[in-house]
Design a protein around this motif. Structure first.
Motif, PDB file in Angstrom:
ATOM      1  N   PRO A 105       0.979  -1.214  -0.034  1.00 25.26           N
ATOM      2  CA  PRO A 105      -0.085  -0.135  -0.050  1.00 25.26           C
ATOM      3  C   PRO A 105       0.767   1.350   0.129  1.00 25.26           C
ATOM      4  N   MET A 106       1.940   1.203   0.926  1.00 20.27           N
ATOM      5  CA  MET A 106       2.700   2.375   0.791  1.00 20.27           C
ATOM      6  C   MET A 106       3.512   2.630  -0.746  1.00 20.27           C
ATOM      7  N   PHE A 107       3.915   1.495  -1.173  1.00 25.81           N
ATOM      8  CA  PHE A 107       4.355   1.805  -2.681  1.00 25.81           C
ATOM      9  C   PHE A 107       3.238   2.343  -3.592  1.00 25.81           C
ATOM     10  N   MET A 108       2.123   1.806  -3.538  1.00 24.90           N
ATOM     11  CA  MET A 108       1.020   2.131  -4.331  1.00 24.90           C
ATOM     12  C   MET A 108       0.627   3.663  -4.218  1.00 24.90           C
ATOM     13  N   GLY A 109       0.680   4.065  -2.983  1.00 27.12           N
ATOM     14  CA  GLY A 109       0.545   5.530  -2.619  1.00 27.12           C
ATOM     15  C   GLY A 109       1.516   6.367  -3.276  1.00 27.12           C
ATOM     16  N   GLN A 110       2.956   5.915  -3.145  1.00 30.27           N
ATOM     17  CA  GLN A 110       3.897   6.771  -3.625  1.00 30.27           C
ATOM     18  C   GLN A 110       3.649   6.893  -5.366  1.00 30.27           C
ATOM     19  N   VAL A 111       3.243   5.679  -6.090  1.00 27.62           N
ATOM     20  CA  VAL A 111       3.109   5.943  -7.202  1.00 27.62           C
ATOM     21  C   VAL A 111       1.921   6.720  -7.664  1.00 27.62           C
ATOM     22  N   ILE A 112       0.875   6.808  -6.917  1.00 26.68           N
ATOM     23  CA  ILE A 112      -0.150   7.742  -7.365  1.00 26.68           C
ATOM     24  C   ILE A 112       0.240   9.048  -6.881  1.00 26.68           C
ATOM     25  N   ASN A 120       2.901  16.567 -17.033  1.00 26.42           N
ATOM     26  CA  ASN A 120       2.479  15.667 -18.169  1.00 26.42           C
ATOM     27  C   ASN A 120       2.645  14.202 -17.522  1.00 26.42           C
ATOM     28  N   LEU A 121       1.852  13.342 -18.301  1.00 23.70           N
ATOM     29  CA  LEU A 121       1.806  11.952 -17.877  1.00 23.70           C
ATOM     30  C   LEU A 121       3.094  11.118 -18.482  1.00 23.70           C
ATOM     31  N   GLN A 122       3.810  11.959 -19.141  1.00 22.97           N
ATOM     32  CA  GLN A 122       5.087  11.084 -20.074  1.00 22.97           C
ATOM     33  C   GLN A 122       6.065  11.253 -18.874  1.00 22.97           C
ATOM     34  N   ALA A 123       6.097  12.041 -17.977  1.00 20.59           N
ATOM     35  CA  ALA A 123       6.980  12.173 -16.819  1.00 20.59           C
ATOM     36  C   ALA A 123       6.983  10.770 -15.828  1.00 20.59           C
ATOM     37  N   VAL A 124       5.631  10.085 -15.861  1.00 17.06           N
ATOM     38  CA  VAL A 124       5.632   8.858 -15.171  1.00 17.06           C
ATOM     39  C   VAL A 124       5.971   7.853 -15.845  1.00 17.06           C
ATOM     40  N   ASN A 125       6.787   7.171 -15.326  1.00 13.62           N
ATOM     41  CA  ASN A 125       7.232   5.653 -15.851  1.00 13.62           C
ATOM     42  C   ASN A 125       6.266   4.344 -15.493  1.00 13.62           C
ATOM     43  N   VAL A 126       5.062   4.492 -16.133  1.00 13.36           N
ATOM     44  CA  VAL A 126       4.167   3.411 -15.428  1.00 13.36           C
ATOM     45  C   VAL A 126       4.468   2.163 -15.664  1.00 13.36           C
ATOM     46  N   PRO A 127       5.390   1.579 -16.958  1.00 10.01           N
ATOM     47  CA  PRO A 127       5.725   0.164 -17.003  1.00 10.01           C
ATOM     48  C   PRO A 127       6.703  -0.127 -15.613  1.00 10.01           C
ATOM     49  N   ALA A 128       7.624   0.812 -15.384  1.00  7.36           N
ATOM     50  CA  ALA A 128       8.643   0.578 -14.316  1.00  7.36           C
ATOM     51  C   ALA A 128       7.808   0.182 -12.811  1.00  7.36           C
ATOM     52  N   ALA A 129       6.761   0.928 -12.623  1.00  8.31           N
ATOM     53  CA  ALA A 129       6.118   1.146 -11.749  1.00  8.31           C
ATOM     54  C   ALA A 129       5.265  -0.368 -11.491  1.00  8.31           C
ATOM     55  N   ALA A 130       4.601  -0.828 -12.637  1.00 14.88           N
ATOM     56  CA  ALA A 130       3.927  -1.807 -12.708  1.00 14.88           C
ATOM     57  C   ALA A 130       4.882  -3.230 -12.539  1.00 14.88           C
ATOM     58  N   ALA A 132       7.636  -3.313 -10.978  1.00 10.79           N
ATOM     59  CA  ALA A 132       8.089  -3.361  -9.740  1.00 10.79           C
ATOM     60  C   ALA A 132       7.049  -3.992  -8.600  1.00 10.79           C
ATOM     61  N   LEU A 133       5.689  -3.221  -9.046  1.00  6.36           N
ATOM     62  CA  LEU A 133       4.600  -3.981  -8.327  1.00  6.36           C
ATOM     63  C   LEU A 133       4.580  -5.585  -8.391  1.00  6.36           C
ATOM     64  N   MET A 134       4.657  -5.822  -9.453  1.00  3.64           N
ATOM     65  CA  MET A 134       4.479  -7.402 -10.011  1.00  3.64           C
ATOM     66  C   MET A 134       5.576  -8.126  -9.445  1.00  3.64           C
ATOM     67  N   ALA A 135       6.837  -7.567  -9.205  1.00  2.00           N
ATOM     68  CA  ALA A 135       7.883  -8.339  -8.516  1.00  2.00           C
ATOM     69  C   ALA A 135       7.610  -8.361  -7.235  1.00  2.00           C
ATOM     70  N   LEU A 136       7.256  -7.322  -6.543  1.00  2.00           N
ATOM     71  CA  LEU A 136       6.847  -7.548  -5.215  1.00  2.00           C
ATOM     72  C   LEU A 136       5.804  -8.580  -4.712  1.00  2.00           C
ATOM     73  N   LEU A 137       4.772  -8.403  -5.557  1.00  2.00           N
ATOM     74  CA  LEU A 137       3.650  -9.383  -5.337  1.00  2.00           C
ATOM     75  C   LEU A 137       4.107 -10.777  -5.750  1.00  2.00           C
ATOM     76  N   GLY A 138       4.796 -10.992  -6.825  1.00  2.00           N
ATOM     77  CA  GLY A 138       5.261 -12.324  -7.184  1.00  2.00           C
ATOM     78  C   GLY A 138       6.116 -12.976  -6.166  1.00  2.00           C
TER      79      GLY A 138
END
Length: 165
Positions: A105-112, A120-130, A132-138
């Motif tokens: 939850p803390m990680f998701m809060g930081q991403v949000i 601009n949304l180009q500055a957010v690296n969505v694939p990297a955040a996703a 990292a989240l997949m790696a944590l949950l896996g």
């Protein structure tokens, strides 16, 4: 041909019951029939089987007293002593998977927060955040599986030792 029709009433729908209490009376009759036709509680005539059916339940075992509880735990610890490594590994996997579970939850809060703060949304690296989240949950799911396997093996070994005694 009207002479072939046994029902001279042209209305195909049944007429309402003239006696509204008839349904209740029929339901009561059916219930009484069901009560009368109850099977015998011990239908088997064999006396050995009937004795098993009529046997009184075993008396309840008494709860262990406060003085007996430490002795039981000491016996359990003695049986589990050879598997200390497995139990320690399961405990470590439990700690790490719980830490990951608490950090998601803390990680998701930081991403949000980063996504909302960026102009601009180009500055957010969505694939990297996703990723990292997949790696944590896996890794959490792998650790849960490892913990389950270690505890299963340790439990089987303890029960084997208990049966051998």
């Amino acid at each position: 041909n009207p002479s072939r029709n046994p029902n001279p009433d042209p209305n195909p729908y049944p007429k309402p019951n003239p006696n509204p209490n008839m349904r209740r009376r029929l339901a009561g009759w059916a219930l009484g029939q069901a009560r009368r036709r109850r099977p015998h509680p011990y239908p088997n005539p064999n006396p050995k089987i009937r004795a098993l059916c009529t046997a009184k339940p075993a008396e309840k075992e008494e709860e262990p007293s406060a003085a007996q509880l430490p002795q039981g735990l000491a016996r359990l610890a003695e049986l589990a002593k050879p598997d200390v490594g497995l139990l320690a590994g399961a405990g470590g996997a439990l700690m790490v998977s719980s830490a990951i579970s608490l950090s998601v939850p803390m990680f998701m809060g930081q991403v949000i927060d980063v996504a909302l703060a960026a102009d601009n949304l180009q500055a957010v690296n969505v694939p990297a955040a996703a990723g990292a989240l997949m790696a944590l949950l896996g890794s959490q799911s792998v650790l849960v599986g490892v913990r389950q396997a270690l505890l299963a093996v340790a439990g089987e070994r303890v029960s084997y030792r208990l049966r051998r005694r």
